[in-house]
Design a protein around this motif. Structure first.
Motif, PDB file in Angstrom:
ATOM      1  N   LEU A  84      49.963  39.185  47.627  1.00  0.00           N
ATOM      2  CA  LEU A  84      49.247  38.420  48.177  1.00  0.00           C
ATOM      3  C   LEU A  84      47.689  38.639  47.541  1.00  0.00           C
ATOM      4  N   ILE A  85      47.473  39.905  47.322  1.00  0.00           N
ATOM      5  CA  ILE A  85      46.123  40.283  46.706  1.00  0.00           C
ATOM      6  C   ILE A  85      46.485  41.627  46.122  1.00  0.00           C
ATOM      7  N   ILE A  86      45.795  41.830  44.961  1.00  0.00           N
ATOM      8  CA  ILE A  86      46.084  43.105  44.234  1.00  0.00           C
ATOM      9  C   ILE A  86      44.610  43.617  43.678  1.00  0.00           C
ATOM     10  N   VAL A  87      44.280  44.621  44.289  1.00  0.00           N
ATOM     11  CA  VAL A  87      42.926  45.446  44.045  1.00  0.00           C
ATOM     12  C   VAL A  87      43.223  46.629  43.158  1.00  0.00           C
ATOM     13  N   ASP A  88      42.903  46.571  41.890  1.00  0.00           N
ATOM     14  CA  ASP A  88      43.020  47.795  40.914  1.00  0.00           C
ATOM     15  C   ASP A  88      41.965  47.583  39.852  1.00  0.00           C
ATOM     16  N   PRO A  89      41.190  48.668  39.919  1.00  0.00           N
ATOM     17  CA  PRO A  89      40.021  48.582  39.067  1.00  0.00           C
ATOM     18  C   PRO A  89      40.706  48.491  37.412  1.00  0.00           C
ATOM     19  N   LYS A  90      41.899  48.699  37.209  1.00  0.00           N
ATOM     20  CA  LYS A  90      42.658  48.624  35.907  1.00  0.00           C
ATOM     21  C   LYS A  90      43.122  47.354  35.532  1.00  0.00           C
ATOM     22  N   GLN A  91      43.102  46.312  36.606  1.00  0.00           N
ATOM     23  CA  GLN A  91      43.743  45.176  36.314  1.00  0.00           C
ATOM     24  C   GLN A  91      42.959  44.416  35.232  1.00  0.00           C
ATOM     25  N   LYS A  92      43.364  43.449  34.452  1.00  0.00           N
ATOM     26  CA  LYS A  92      43.013  42.232  33.744  1.00  0.00           C
ATOM     27  C   LYS A  92      41.742  41.662  34.375  1.00  0.00           C
ATOM     28  N   GLY A  93      40.579  41.584  33.666  1.00  0.00           N
ATOM     29  CA  GLY A  93      39.669  40.691  34.443  1.00  0.00           C
ATOM     30  C   GLY A  93      38.786  41.488  35.352  1.00  0.00           C
ATOM     31  N   ASP A  94      39.141  42.867  35.621  1.00  0.00           N
ATOM     32  CA  ASP A  94      38.276  43.677  36.622  1.00  0.00           C
ATOM     33  C   ASP A  94      36.954  44.064  35.705  1.00  0.00           C
ATOM     34  N   LYS A  95      35.807  43.764  36.039  1.00  0.00           N
ATOM     35  CA  LYS A  95      34.552  44.135  35.556  1.00  0.00           C
ATOM     36  C   LYS A  95      33.898  45.143  35.927  1.00  0.00           C
ATOM     37  N   TYR A  96      34.571  45.997  36.982  1.00  0.00           N
ATOM     38  CA  TYR A  96      33.871  47.245  37.550  1.00  0.00           C
ATOM     39  C   TYR A  96      33.798  48.328  36.520  1.00  0.00           C
ATOM     40  N   PRO A  97      32.689  49.087  36.347  1.00  0.00           N
ATOM     41  CA  PRO A  97      32.285  49.820  35.067  1.00  0.00           C
ATOM     42  C   PRO A  97      33.153  51.141  35.107  1.00  0.00           C
ATOM     43  N   PHE A  98      33.593  51.576  36.219  1.00  0.00           N
ATOM     44  CA  PHE A  98      34.219  53.039  36.129  1.00  0.00           C
ATOM     45  C   PHE A  98      35.658  52.530  36.621  1.00  0.00           C
ATOM     46  N   LYS A  99      36.561  52.873  35.607  1.00  0.00           N
ATOM     47  CA  LYS A  99      38.033  52.609  35.670  1.00  0.00           C
ATOM     48  C   LYS A  99      38.815  53.807  36.242  1.00  0.00           C
ATOM     49  N   GLU A 100      38.149  54.936  36.477  1.00  0.00           N
ATOM     50  CA  GLU A 100      39.165  56.281  36.669  1.00  0.00           C
ATOM     51  C   GLU A 100      38.964  56.581  38.356  1.00  0.00           C
ATOM     52  N   LEU A 101      38.712  55.711  38.986  1.00  0.00           N
ATOM     53  CA  LEU A 101      38.582  55.925  40.593  1.00  0.00           C
ATOM     54  C   LEU A 101      39.857  56.561  41.251  1.00  0.00           C
ATOM     55  N   ALA A 102      40.065  57.419  42.074  1.00  0.00           N
ATOM     56  CA  ALA A 102      41.034  57.834  42.763  1.00  0.00           C
ATOM     57  C   ALA A 102      41.386  56.755  43.981  1.00  0.00           C
ATOM     58  N   ALA A 103      42.504  56.654  44.337  1.00  0.00           N
ATOM     59  CA  ALA A 103      42.927  55.779  45.414  1.00  0.00           C
ATOM     60  C   ALA A 103      41.860  55.601  46.600  1.00  0.00           C
ATOM     61  N   THR A 104      41.694  56.862  46.912  1.00  0.00           N
ATOM     62  CA  THR A 104      40.696  57.010  48.332  1.00  0.00           C
ATOM     63  C   THR A 104      39.137  56.604  47.900  1.00  0.00           C
ATOM     64  N   ALA A 105      38.931  56.614  46.602  1.00  0.00           N
ATOM     65  CA  ALA A 105      37.445  55.829  46.321  1.00  0.00           C
ATOM     66  C   ALA A 105      37.489  54.308  46.541  1.00  0.00           C
TER      67      ALA A 105
END
Length: 158
Positions: A121-142
């Motif tokens: 239904l919804i996918i949250v992952d900073p590494k997905q295409k189109g994600d503009k969040y500047p830091f891609k190496e967050l742990a899941a807890t973050a």
């Protein structure tokens, strides 16, 4: 700038709390997954929501991520909102099965995306295409902490 779909996931979880929908938290069995589940569970409980079930797969038996075994254990709770944390991004077949069993799946992950995205239904992952969040190496807890902040809004205690 926020992680793609983070606000959408927060709104959906808040809606589930408000409508008293069943909510299942499905986390990886490592420290990142367990901590993520605890953070999200506390956020839900702080808004007087209830978590119907928490599931951590046995990695030795079920492997990594959402498993058919786990879904079979949880299917008696369906229909429900199933929030997978620290796992799910590579579970294409399992999420299709979850959908068939009556789960609405939200994936909150931080792992690399290899072969496209599952039909959640919804996918949250900073590494997905189109994600503009500047830091891609967050742990899941973050990622989950950021989600919890949006869920709680001004009710967060700092």
């Amino acid at each position: 700038m926020e992680i793609k779909n983070l606000e959408k996931a927060a709104k959906r979880i808040k809606s589930a709390i408000k409508k008293k929908e069943k909510i299942i938290l499905y986390g990886d069995s490592d420290i990142d997954g367990v901590s993520s589940v605890i953070i999200l569970e506390e956020a839900i409980k702080n808004l007087k929501g209830e978590v119907s079930a928490i599931y951590f797969p046995d990695r030795e038996v079920e492997g990594y991520g959402i498993s058919k075994t786990g879904l079979n254990v949880l299917k008696k709770i369906a229909p429900a909102l199933l929030v997978a944390v620290d796992c799910g991004i590579g579970n294409f077949k399992e999420i299709l099965l979850a959908n068939k069993l009556g789960f609405k799946v939200i994936v909150v992950d931080h792992h690399e995306i290899l072969d496209g995205l599952p039909r959640a239904l919804i996918i949250v992952d900073p590494k997905q295409k189109g994600d503009k969040y500047p830091f891609k190496e967050l742990a899941a807890t973050a990622v989950v902490f950021k989600l919890a902040k949006l869920i709680l809004g001004d009710k967060i205690s700092e």
